[in-house]
Design an enzyme around this catalytic site. Structure first.
Site, PDB file in Angstrom:
ATOM      1  N   LYS A 200       0.839  -1.203   0.000  1.00 52.92           N
ATOM      2  CA  LYS A 200       0.000   0.000   0.000  1.00 52.92           C
ATOM      3  C   LYS A 200       0.876   1.256   0.000  1.00 52.92           C
ATOM      4  O   LYS A 200       0.603   2.230  -0.704  1.00 52.92           O
ATOM      5  CB  LYS A 200      -0.930  -0.005   1.228  1.00 52.92           C
ATOM      6  CG  LYS A 200      -2.068  -1.000   1.089  1.00 52.92           C
ATOM      7  CD  LYS A 200      -2.791  -1.282   2.397  1.00 52.92           C
ATOM      8  CE  LYS A 200      -3.832  -2.391   2.196  1.00 52.92           C
ATOM      9  NZ  LYS A 200      -4.474  -2.836   3.427  1.00 52.92           N
TER      10      LYS A 200
ATOM     11  N   GLN B 251      -4.186  -1.300   9.736  1.00 56.86           N
ATOM     12  CA  GLN B 251      -4.183  -2.630   9.118  1.00 56.86           C
ATOM     13  C   GLN B 251      -4.830  -3.656  10.054  1.00 56.86           C
ATOM     14  O   GLN B 251      -4.436  -3.778  11.214  1.00 56.86           O
ATOM     15  CB  GLN B 251      -2.740  -3.040   8.774  1.00 56.86           C
ATOM     16  CG  GLN B 251      -2.627  -4.342   8.020  1.00 56.86           C
ATOM     17  CD  GLN B 251      -3.252  -4.292   6.624  1.00 56.86           C
ATOM     18  OE1 GLN B 251      -3.081  -3.322   5.883  1.00 56.86           O
ATOM     19  NE2 GLN B 251      -4.007  -5.326   6.267  1.00 56.86           N
TER      20      GLN B 251
ATOM     21  N   ASP C 194     -10.439   3.503   4.725  1.00 54.38           N
ATOM     22  CA  ASP C 194     -10.739   2.068   4.647  1.00 54.38           C
ATOM     23  C   ASP C 194     -12.251   1.833   4.777  1.00 54.38           C
ATOM     24  O   ASP C 194     -12.729   0.719   4.539  1.00 54.38           O
ATOM     25  CB  ASP C 194     -10.002   1.332   5.778  1.00 54.38           C
ATOM     26  CG  ASP C 194      -9.251   0.111   5.263  1.00 54.38           C
ATOM     27  OD1 ASP C 194      -9.264  -0.109   4.047  1.00 54.38           O
ATOM     28  OD2 ASP C 194      -8.670  -0.618   6.087  1.00 54.38           O
TER      29      ASP C 194
END
Ligand code: NDP
Length: 293
Positions: free
Chosen positions: A54, A98, A121
């Site tokens: 990412k 994450q 996200d």
């Protein structure tokens, strides 16, 4: 019938080029580069790879990326303090924590600490809640589900009124992808580990999205002829002929399904690259929203 392959790498590459051009245009106007902060707690090897990719993708499209790493034994307070600091940092437009977090941490509290304007996200309870409500829009949609819908739309298939079947009801993939399909006026069936007669349910699907994490569970004779099949699963299986002794397969038996489906995503090279492209798209959007304030 042999299905057309939906090439996630090619679709994601095209999207990344568009995003890079938009980021460059922002900088040319004197605005700061879009910036994504990643937060990795612990040393889960798969999470380390995902975060590295990412961050690399950010650099490729001209974004700033700020990597934050906390040890496996970080406390709830330490993680939330870091997130609150990133909320206040004007160079950070998007925050990605994450998942999964180490088991001792409360994931919902960490995700709730992210400012919804930086929730690239899309897992903040308010963003997910809006996804579930008619007539409301989330600021950001979770990246893998959004990538699935983007790939379906690439085929030109009209979701309105179509029968869609989603295999899996996780917070990360199954449930949000089902909500997105409802928002696009599909008629949606959500299946899970207690569902009965999956093959019969799947055979009714004009669009089948498989997100169960079971190697090649969906067989060719589960597929309705001509259906769009999106395979989210990433499963490692032994393969003595492969260099590393294993290979990746999806939740769908690709070789069987491609003989029946109209369109199908491969694994790897289908949904995976889209997830990261959608994260970049969300970060760009966050930067634009914040620049307009
Ligand atoms: P989870 O394990 O969180 O959820 C799996 C879901 O599948 C659950 O709802 C479960 O049902 C259901 N399920 C499990 N076994 C069966 C079965 N035999 N029949 C019917 N339903 C079943 O997984 P995720 O949603 O996080 O991930 C799913 C897959 O997608 C994994 O392979 C993962 O690696 C991959 N993935 C890929 C991404 C990408 O970028 N390509 C991103 C995220 C995930 P129940 O709720 O009843 O337990």
């Amino acid at each position: 019938m042999t299905a057309q392959i939906i090439d996630g790498n090619a679709v994601a590459d095209k999207l990344r080029l568009e995003i890079a051009a938009e980021a460059a245009a922002m900088v040319a106007q004197g605005l700061p580069k879009p910036g994504l902060a990643t937060v990795l707690v612990g040393e889960n090897p798969a999470s380390q790879v995902y975060v590295r990719m990412k961050r690399k993708n950010c650099e490729e499209v001209g974004f700033d990326s700020f990597g934050h790493y906390l040890p496996e034994n970080a406390t709830q307070e330490e993680v939330e303090t870091l997130v609150r600091g990133l909320n206040a940092d004007p160079k950070v437009n998007g925050i990605l924590v994450q998942l999964p977090l180490p088991a001792h941490l409360n994931e919902e509290r960490v995700l709730s600490a992210i400012s919804i304007e930086k929730d690239v996200d899309g897992f903040h309870p308010i963003n997910i809640g809006r996804l579930a409500q008619k007539g409301r829009e989330s600021l950001f949609v979770p990246c893998t589900p959004d990538g699935c819908i983007y790939l379906v739309e690439q085929t030109g298939f009209n979701l309105k009124g179509a029968n869609a079947v989603v295999l899996g009801r996780s917070n990360i993939v199954g449930m949000p992808v089902a909500l997105l399909l409802v928002k696009r006026d599909a008629t949606v069936t959500i299946c899970h580990s207690r569902s009965k007669d999956l093959p019969a349910i799947c055979r009714e699907a004009d669009v089948l999205i498989a997100a169960v994490g079971r190697a090649e569970m969906v067989r060719g004779d589960w597929i309705k002829p001509g259906a769009v099949v999106i395979d989210v699963g990433i499963n490692q299986v032994d393969d003595p002929t492969a260099k590393r002794g294993h290979r990746l397969v999806g939740d769908v038996c690709f070789n069987e399904a491609k003989e029946v489906a109209g369109w199908i995503t491969p694994v790897p090279g289908g949904v995976g690259p889209m997830t990261r492209a959608m994260l970049l798209r969300n970060t760009l959007r966050a930067a634009k929203i914040q620049a307009n304030r």
